[in-house]
Write a protein that holds these residues in place. Structure first.
Motif, PDB file in Angstrom:
ATOM      1  N   UNK A 197     -25.646 -51.263  16.114  1.00  0.00           N
ATOM      2  CA  UNK A 197     -24.836 -52.461  17.708  1.00  0.00           C
ATOM      3  C   UNK A 197     -26.101 -51.865  18.615  1.00  0.00           C
ATOM      4  N   UNK A 198     -26.108 -50.178  18.800  1.00  0.00           N
ATOM      5  CA  UNK A 198     -26.644 -49.502  19.665  1.00  0.00           C
ATOM      6  C   UNK A 198     -28.034 -50.511  19.718  1.00  0.00           C
ATOM      7  N   UNK A 199     -28.167 -50.232  18.723  1.00  0.00           N
ATOM      8  CA  UNK A 199     -29.948 -51.083  19.085  1.00  0.00           C
ATOM      9  C   UNK A 199     -29.908 -51.696  19.867  1.00  0.00           C
ATOM     10  N   UNK A 200     -29.618 -53.046  19.028  1.00  0.00           N
ATOM     11  CA  UNK A 200     -29.241 -54.413  19.638  1.00  0.00           C
ATOM     12  C   UNK A 200     -28.469 -54.303  21.207  1.00  0.00           C
ATOM     13  N   UNK A 201     -27.750 -53.426  21.489  1.00  0.00           N
ATOM     14  CA  UNK A 201     -27.734 -53.137  22.980  1.00  0.00           C
ATOM     15  C   UNK A 201     -28.548 -52.660  23.457  1.00  0.00           C
ATOM     16  N   UNK A 202     -29.465 -51.162  23.151  1.00  0.00           N
ATOM     17  CA  UNK A 202     -30.912 -50.996  24.364  1.00  0.00           C
ATOM     18  C   UNK A 202     -31.875 -52.501  24.098  1.00  0.00           C
ATOM     19  N   UNK A 203     -32.390 -52.818  23.590  1.00  0.00           N
ATOM     20  CA  UNK A 203     -32.318 -54.355  23.367  1.00  0.00           C
ATOM     21  C   UNK A 203     -31.816 -54.996  24.470  1.00  0.00           C
ATOM     22  N   UNK A 204     -31.054 -55.368  24.829  1.00  0.00           N
ATOM     23  CA  UNK A 204     -30.484 -56.604  25.566  1.00  0.00           C
ATOM     24  C   UNK A 204     -30.190 -55.676  26.829  1.00  0.00           C
ATOM     25  N   UNK A 205     -30.483 -54.432  27.384  1.00  0.00           N
ATOM     26  CA  UNK A 205     -30.175 -54.463  28.087  1.00  0.00           C
ATOM     27  C   UNK A 205     -31.870 -54.089  29.084  1.00  0.00           C
ATOM     28  N   UNK A 206     -32.774 -53.836  27.879  1.00  0.00           N
ATOM     29  CA  UNK A 206     -34.655 -54.148  28.437  1.00  0.00           C
ATOM     30  C   UNK A 206     -34.330 -54.804  28.820  1.00  0.00           C
ATOM     31  N   UNK A 207     -34.403 -55.969  28.222  1.00  0.00           N
ATOM     32  CA  UNK A 207     -33.914 -57.969  28.999  1.00  0.00           C
ATOM     33  C   UNK A 207     -33.832 -57.695  29.938  1.00  0.00           C
ATOM     34  N   UNK A 208     -32.983 -57.336  30.812  1.00  0.00           N
ATOM     35  CA  UNK A 208     -32.226 -57.822  31.647  1.00  0.00           C
ATOM     36  C   UNK A 208     -33.261 -56.271  32.917  1.00  0.00           C
ATOM     37  N   UNK A 209     -33.217 -55.976  31.860  1.00  0.00           N
ATOM     38  CA  UNK A 209     -34.528 -54.262  32.985  1.00  0.00           C
ATOM     39  C   UNK A 209     -35.274 -55.090  33.577  1.00  0.00           C
ATOM     40  N   UNK A 210     -35.913 -56.240  32.804  1.00  0.00           N
ATOM     41  CA  UNK A 210     -37.469 -56.611  33.405  1.00  0.00           C
ATOM     42  C   UNK A 210     -37.098 -57.493  34.079  1.00  0.00           C
ATOM     43  N   UNK A 211     -35.775 -58.769  33.890  1.00  0.00           N
ATOM     44  CA  UNK A 211     -35.082 -59.562  34.597  1.00  0.00           C
ATOM     45  C   UNK A 211     -35.065 -59.115  35.997  1.00  0.00           C
ATOM     46  N   UNK A 212     -34.265 -58.551  36.355  1.00  0.00           N
ATOM     47  CA  UNK A 212     -33.441 -58.091  37.492  1.00  0.00           C
ATOM     48  C   UNK A 212     -34.901 -57.326  38.200  1.00  0.00           C
ATOM     49  N   UNK A 213     -36.105 -57.486  37.648  1.00  0.00           N
ATOM     50  CA  UNK A 213     -37.085 -56.529  38.288  1.00  0.00           C
ATOM     51  C   UNK A 213     -37.960 -56.485  37.483  1.00  0.00           C
ATOM     52  N   UNK A 214     -38.586 -58.118  37.886  1.00  0.00           N
ATOM     53  CA  UNK A 214     -39.750 -58.927  36.935  1.00  0.00           C
ATOM     54  C   UNK A 214     -41.230 -58.020  37.528  1.00  0.00           C
ATOM     55  N   UNK A 215     -41.070 -58.637  38.829  1.00  0.00           N
ATOM     56  CA  UNK A 215     -42.212 -57.709  39.277  1.00  0.00           C
ATOM     57  C   UNK A 215     -43.271 -56.093  39.493  1.00  0.00           C
ATOM     58  N   UNK A 216     -42.201 -54.922  39.287  1.00  0.00           N
ATOM     59  CA  UNK A 216     -42.623 -53.836  38.978  1.00  0.00           C
ATOM     60  C   UNK A 216     -42.874 -54.056  37.282  1.00  0.00           C
ATOM     61  N   UNK A 217     -41.797 -54.482  36.578  1.00  0.00           N
ATOM     62  CA  UNK A 217     -41.944 -54.458  34.947  1.00  0.00           C
ATOM     63  C   UNK A 217     -43.704 -54.823  34.938  1.00  0.00           C
ATOM     64  N   UNK A 218     -44.054 -56.195  35.247  1.00  0.00           N
ATOM     65  CA  UNK A 218     -45.137 -57.211  34.776  1.00  0.00           C
ATOM     66  C   UNK A 218     -46.134 -55.905  35.568  1.00  0.00           C
ATOM     67  N   UNK A 219     -46.384 -54.996  36.460  1.00  0.00           N
ATOM     68  CA  UNK A 219     -47.345 -54.459  36.968  1.00  0.00           C
ATOM     69  C   UNK A 219     -47.513 -53.164  36.408  1.00  0.00           C
TER      70      UNK A 219
END
Length: 544
Positions: free
Chosen positions: A117-139
């Protein structure tokens, strides 16, 4: 009767061994029957020794090493002939070592399960972090790839970065996270937990192209450098969306209980993400529409149709491959994305009557077949044969999806609403008012003139482009589709000419038969395989 129990060996595999309690009882019974004789052990200590000996030396050292392996005779090289007492000591020590190792493995397994469950939560957090700042993450992703490209020596750390080979605790960018999830969600329990933990809306949001904004900073987007950066970003976005589509398909294809996920509305999550990314917090009419995995995957193909229509100045079918700014890499990344998208879409639709009805109500079958026919009409250069192969692979998969939906209705008709002579007009009007699709309407949506044309067109792929083996495979799949669609397509195409009736598809299928019925022509076909192909063709001709 002796009960067996499952134990885990040193490598983590399960083995079956007799229950030690039963063994003790059996030994006591044997002892009472044969006074003065010691009951032989029923456990295979030699096997235990063999398994333990495969452990790394440092691990064996932590156990104090292994005792010498006894031999059944005194002449076996490398083994030691033990007395009865020494054998007892050997078995006792192996028993302790074995049980210690099993306890160690059990703890490792429990810790691994506890971390999931911890691993899944980390993956979800990574997806959310990207979606909230996709320009910086893309760079960040682009810079990482440029460093690897510039590193001629192929530094090991750079090669690992972003290629999906990182450990589970360091998948800290969206591409690595999605690659991990694609594997993890193939497990039913992991897929269920991912959905329960709230990861589904963020995974679906990655399909929305507007969530991947990229601003070219310090460079004119219309300049050569700016256009190159835009192209680089487009390739990465296609890769992210392709991974999201594949992960969706992997997750929902597990169990029937996951079928409702196809139509689960995630618009509230996407709208909140949009508001976070934009200073404009107003909600327009588009924001109020339902957004589901099914609708966003369908939109992928509709958006491409819209782009082609715009490029043609209002036409309805593409004849060129989009804007001139598209590089070969962009075209290939888009073609690959479409293949992954059709995989995800197929997983949502197959065996899912509710999703199939919604797909038809939103004109999905027409969008899909028009996209395919437009893709096959692309003008490719002589150096773009790999793209042409991807085009035909995509078309073959779309045709297979259409066939599967038709066969779903035919084979599982009890799950679909049927209309026949006994159905009253009131019931028909009720279905129409509620937007309910009947079995006949479902089949008809995948056997329109365009779908029927596609099935026959795929009977004659360009062998010089796709290769002889691939062309044969495409024809096999097309024949299967023709057989499934024939009854409805014949209704659409049958024409009367005097006393003769022209049947849809017969001439095209006969040409395929003539091509394969050339034994001794040196075409390299195995005789058994040739017979299978001809039997397939004859079966299709029988239906036609």
């Amino acid at each position: 009767f002796v009960e067996n129990v499952a134990e885990m060996d040193a490598t983590g595999a399960l083995i079956i061994v007799p229950n030690s309690d039963n063994n003790d009882d059996a030994a006591n019974n044997n002892g009472s029957n044969k006074q003065g004789q010691e009951a032989p052990s029923s456990k295979d200590y030699t096997m235990m020794h063999r398994v333990m000996s495969q452990l790394p030396p440092e691990e064996l050292a932590s156990f104090g090493g292994l005792p010498a392996l006894p031999s059944s005779n005194s002449t076996t090289a490398g083994n030691t002939k033990l007395t009865a007492k020494e054998r007892q000591e050997f078995e006792a020590k192996m028993e302790v070592l074995w049980q210690t190792r099993q306890e160690q493995l059990r703890k490792m397994q429990e810790e691994s399960i506890a971390d999931l469950p911890k691993i899944l939560k980390e993956r979800i957090a990574t997806l959310k972090e990207y979606l909230m700042g996709s320009n910086d993450k893309l760079m960040e992703l682009l810079e990482s790839r440029r460093r690897r490209t510039d590193n001629e020596d192929g530094n090991e750390q750079d090669n690992k970065e972003g290629d999906g080979t990182k450990s589970s605790s360091t998948a800290n960018n969206v591409i690595d996270a999605l690659r991990d999830l694609e594997f993890q969600l193939s497990d039913v329990d992991m897929a269920r937990d991912f959905h329960t933990l709230g990861g589904w809306p963020y995974l679906i949001a990655l399909l929305d192209e507007t969530m991947h904004d990229h601003v070219v900073v310090g460079t004119d987007p219309d300049s050569e450098n700016g256009a190159h950066e835009v192209a680089e970003a487009a390739v990465v976005v296609d890769e992210i969306r392709a991974l999201a589509a594949t992960t969706i398909g992997t997750a929902v294809s597990n169990l029937g209980e996951f079928r409702p996920w196809a139509l689960e509305d995630v618009s509230s999550t996407i709208n909140e993400l949009r508001k976070t990314k934009s200073s404009n917090t107003s909600v327009d009419d588009t924001d109020k529409k339902m957004m589901t995995a099914l609708s966003l995957l369908t939109r992928v193909f509709q958006e491409e149709l819209d782009q082609r229509t715009k490029a043609m100045g209002g036409g309805t079918m593409a004849v060129v491959d989009g804007p001139s700014s598209h590089t070969n890499a962009m075209s290939k990344s888009r073609a690959t994305f479409k293949l992954r998208a059709i995989y995800g879409l197929g997983s949502l639709l197959r065996g899912n009557p509710t999703a199939q009805q919604q797909f038809i109500l939103t004109n999905g079958p027409d969008v899909l077949v028009r996209n395919v026919l437009g893709t096959l009409s692309n003008v490719r250069g002589p150096t773009e044969s790999s793209l042409s192969r991807l085009d035909y692979k995509f078309a073959s998969k779309v045709l297979a999806l259409g066939e599967d939906v038709v066969m779903d209705v035919v084979l599982h008709d009890q799950e679909y609403i049927q209309i026949d002579e006994s159905t009253t007009d009131d019931v028909k009007e009720k279905y129409e008012a509620e937007g309910v699709m009947t079995a006949n309407q479902l089949v008809a949506s995948f056997t329109t003139e365009k779908w029927c044309d596609l099935s026959l067109r795929m009977l004659a792929p360009p062998t010089e482009v796709v290769g002889e083996m691939s062309a044969r495979g495409i024809k096999e799949k097309a024949l299967s589709a023709v057989r499934a669609m024939a009854p409805s397509c014949q209704v659409v195409y049958t024409q009367e000419e005097g006393d003769s009736e022209i049947r849809w598809g017969i001439e095209e299928v006969k040409r395929v038969r003539a091509e394969w019925n050339r034994e001794g022509s040196g075409d390299g076909l195995d005789p058994v395989y040739r017979k299978e192909l001809l039997d397939l063709v004859d079966g299709v001709l029988g239906v036609l």
